[in-house]
Design a protein around this motif. Structure first.
Motif, short mmCIF file in Angstrom:
data_model
loop_
_atom_site.label_atom_id
_atom_site.label_comp_id
_atom_site.label_asym_id
_atom_site.label_seq_id
_atom_site.Cartn_x
_atom_site.Cartn_y
_atom_site.Cartn_z
N THR A 28 -8.14 36.03 87.96
CA THR A 28 -8.56 36.86 86.85
C THR A 28 -10.05 36.65 86.56
O THR A 28 -10.56 35.54 86.68
CB THR A 28 -7.74 36.54 85.59
N ASN A 74 -10.17 43.73 80.79
CA ASN A 74 -9.71 42.46 81.36
C ASN A 74 -8.22 42.49 81.72
O ASN A 74 -7.79 41.78 82.62
CB ASN A 74 -10.01 41.31 80.40
N ASN A 77 -8.32 43.77 85.05
CA ASN A 77 -9.23 43.05 85.96
C ASN A 77 -10.25 43.99 86.59
O ASN A 77 -10.57 43.89 87.78
CB ASN A 77 -8.44 42.35 87.06
#
Length: 123
Positions: A28, A74, A77
């Motif tokens: 990540t 996020n 990703n």
């Protein structure tokens, strides 16, 4: 290790728009600062935009300020570069890059790089 893959490049007329995406894999990147750079033929790679790991701070080269916008998701990703009001001088290979934590605007500070995506702006 982080693998980055850019997409969304292409040929567009001056004044048009493109949205680049950078998909990360391997781990990540939620704790990584992300940047976009570009390299035109015969020129050095230059900074375009960067975003902090939380997405609360963004930085732009003067040449793209007000026309480009960097963002990140996020959960996916993925980092994006929205490019508006494109000019022929924006023609270049665009690269996505990642570095741990603190955002920077220089190429040598980034640890991971994608292969790049070509953006061509015709006049």
């Amino acid at each position: 290790q982080v693998q980055l893959v850019e997409s969304g490049g292409g040929l567009v007329q001056a004044g048009g728009s493109l949205r680049l995406s950078c998909a990360a894999s391997g781990r990540t990147v939620s704790s990584y600062a992300m940047g976009w750079f570009r390299q035109a033929p015969g020129k050095e790679r230059e900074f375009v935009a960067a975003i902090s790991w939380r997405g609360d701070s963004t930085y732009y080269a003067d040449s793209v300020k007000g026309r480009f916008a960097i963002s990140r998701d996020n959960a996916k990703n993925t980092v994006y570069l929205q490019m508006n009001s494109l000019k022929p001088e924006d023609t270049a290979v665009y690269y996505c890059a990642a570095r741990n934590w603190v955002v920077r605007t220089t190429t040598q500070d980034y640890d991971y790089w994608g292969q790049g995506t070509q953006v061509t702006v015709s006049s």
